[in-house]
Design a protein around this motif. Structure first.
Motif, PDB file in Angstrom:
ATOM      1  N   LYS A 133     -17.583  82.034 -35.587  1.00  0.00           N
ATOM      2  CA  LYS A 133     -18.802  81.238 -35.518  1.00  0.00           C
ATOM      3  C   LYS A 133     -18.833  80.147 -36.588  1.00  0.00           C
ATOM      4  CE  LYS A 133     -23.808  81.922 -35.998  1.00  0.00           C
ATOM      5  NZ  LYS A 133     -24.808  82.950 -36.348  1.00  0.00           N
ATOM      6  N   HIS A 134     -18.402  80.484 -37.802  1.00  0.00           N
ATOM      7  CA  HIS A 134     -18.560  79.538 -38.908  1.00  0.00           C
ATOM      8  C   HIS A 134     -17.303  78.712 -39.184  1.00  0.00           C
ATOM      9  CE1 HIS A 134     -22.583  80.946 -39.893  1.00  0.00           C
ATOM     10  NE2 HIS A 134     -22.157  82.176 -39.741  1.00  0.00           N
ATOM     11  N   ASP A 152     -26.571  84.360 -42.779  1.00  0.00           N
ATOM     12  CA  ASP A 152     -26.181  85.021 -41.526  1.00  0.00           C
ATOM     13  C   ASP A 152     -25.665  86.439 -41.795  1.00  0.00           C
ATOM     14  OD1 ASP A 152     -25.632  85.405 -38.856  1.00  0.00           O
ATOM     15  OD2 ASP A 152     -23.922  84.027 -38.766  1.00  0.00           O
TER      16      ASP A 152
END
Ligand code: HEM
Ligand SMILES: *[C@@H]1O[C@H](CO)[C@@H](O)[C@H](O)[C@H]1NC(C)=O
Length: 369
Positions: free
Chosen positions: A127-128, A50
């Protein structure tokens, strides 16, 4: 002696560059087929993919990679056992506080400009679902791995979320004296004067946007996209008005068009305590990579007990090697332009880059910056 004990002894005594790969027992295979030291590391492969695509523009050693490396330093160095000894909060080191408490910390004077990379990194942390401290260390390591010539970067996992903003006044400034800088580095991480020089190798992949906001993107050497020793050559060249006649706090005039030279780098390159170590990097790529590999691991774990962390260095890509030692005097410059500052050893003999002296290209800042 178990591998773990071996590793503990090695990492506390001297972090040998051979540790990576050699001493770490591989114990888990991730779904992408890669073998890592612990299953906990597998979650970082999708994060790697990503950020390579969406933060580092397809794996570039550009402004985002440079700023991510600078962010590791400014997050980590904000720790002070001296303040703690006075009963005050001394900061948490490499804990991600610069991201969580960004409205406080990115307003500290030395952190000028870092709001930008914090803003770019934050969505990936959310997000992670990883801790900001771990993410900052990871992004710094991955970003540098995009620069040809970089060492195999280490990444250790296990920084808890920060609880408090670091206090102001702990990050070095380019207008600080060598005494001030060495004292701060010694307090923060027991870094000695040699290790301070090792850390400053990071300025091989660097540019300045805020030392003089009217001249942004000025690199510190002619190769800001390559982790090489050219930075140590150029900082030793004469042709400077000192202190900076441009009136920029912390800048001394660079003899090379299109480049920026920090007063602190200029002085550390000439101080009797640091000059020989500075010069030792000129044209010695293998020394550069092994010393920086070691010192980045120490920097990025400041405030944490490394022996309780998980070694996920296997996730970090291996950078393109540089062929040989290729340091050069910039076009038009030669040994006569060097201000040698190491009494023990003569400055190495180098070839001069061919052609007329040209201005180095700016490093474009991230879009929207
Ligand atoms: C010890 C004293 C240090 C001082 C006084 C110092 C100061 C500075 C300054 C003034 C800039 C320019 C910022 C701007 O105007 O945009 C800069 C850039 C940078 N510094 Fe340092 N620095 C030091 C050590 C370090 C260390 C230890 C690291 C990392 C290990 C580091 C990594 C970087 C990087 C990668 C950049 C380039 C950022 C970019 O291109 O956007 N610096 N530094
Ligand atoms: C490079 O540095 C290493 C480590 O200090 C040293 O042993 C070696 O002789 C140096 N190489 C050159 C060409 O100076």
């Amino acid at each position: 002696m178990s591998v773990k004990q071996f590793f503990v002894v090695l990492s506390t005594a001297l972090f040998l560059s051979t540790v990576q790969g050699a001493a770490i027992e591989k114990r888990a295979t991730c779904s992408n087929g890669k073998t890592v030291s612990s299953a906990a590391c597998c979650a970082w492969f999708p994060i790697l993919q990503d950020i390579q695509e969406n933060l580092f523009n397809g794996g570039q050693c550009g402004a985002e990679a440079h700023e991510s490396l600078r962010l590791v330093f400014h997050d980590a160095i904000a720790i002070s056992p001296a303040l703690e000894a006075q009963g005050k909060f001394g900061g948490g080191g490499a804990d991600g506080s610069i991201m969580v408490f960004d409205t406080i910390e990115t307003n500290f004077h030395p952190n000028i400009g870092l709001d930008e990379i914090v803003r770019l990194q934050k969505p990936f942390v959310q997000k992670h679902g990883v801790t900001p401290g771990d993410f900052i260390a990871f992004a710094g390591a991955v970003g540098l791995s995009n620069c040809p010539g970089a060492p195999q970067m280490n990444f250790f996992l296990g920084r808890p979320a920060p609880t408090k903003a670091a206090p102001d006044g702990l990050v070095t400034e380019p207008f600080h004296s060598v005494d001030q800088i060495l004292a701060r580095m010694a307090d923060a991480g027991e870094f000695d004067e040699l290790e301070t020089v090792w850390l400053l190798s990071a300025h091989s992949v660097a540019a300045a946007n805020d030392v003089d906001p009217t001249r942004n993107g000025l690199p510190f050497d002619s190769t800001p996209g390559i982790f090489d020793t050219q930075f140590f050559v150029k900082t030793q060249l004469a042709g400077t008005t000192f202190p900076g006649s441009g009136g920029n706090q912390g800048e001394v005039m660079s003899p090379l068009a299109g480049e920026m030279r920090l007063q602190s780098d200029f002085l550390i390159a000439r101080d009797t305590r640091t000059a020989c170590e500075w010069q030792s990097f000129v044209n010695n790529q293998s020394k550069l990579t092994s010393d920086f590999q070691f010192i980045f691991a120490a920097l990025s774990t400041l405030g944490h007990d490394m022996t309780t962390m998980t070694d996920c260095s296997d996730v970090i890509p291996i950078s393109k090697p540089l062929r040989g030692d290729s340091a050069r005097f910039p076009a038009g410059k030669s040994m006569k332009d060097v201000e040698p500052a190491c009494a023990e050893t003569p400055f190495p003999t180098l070839a001069t880059a061919p052609g007329p002296a040209t201005s180095v290209a700016r490093v474009p800042p991230p879009p929207g910056a």
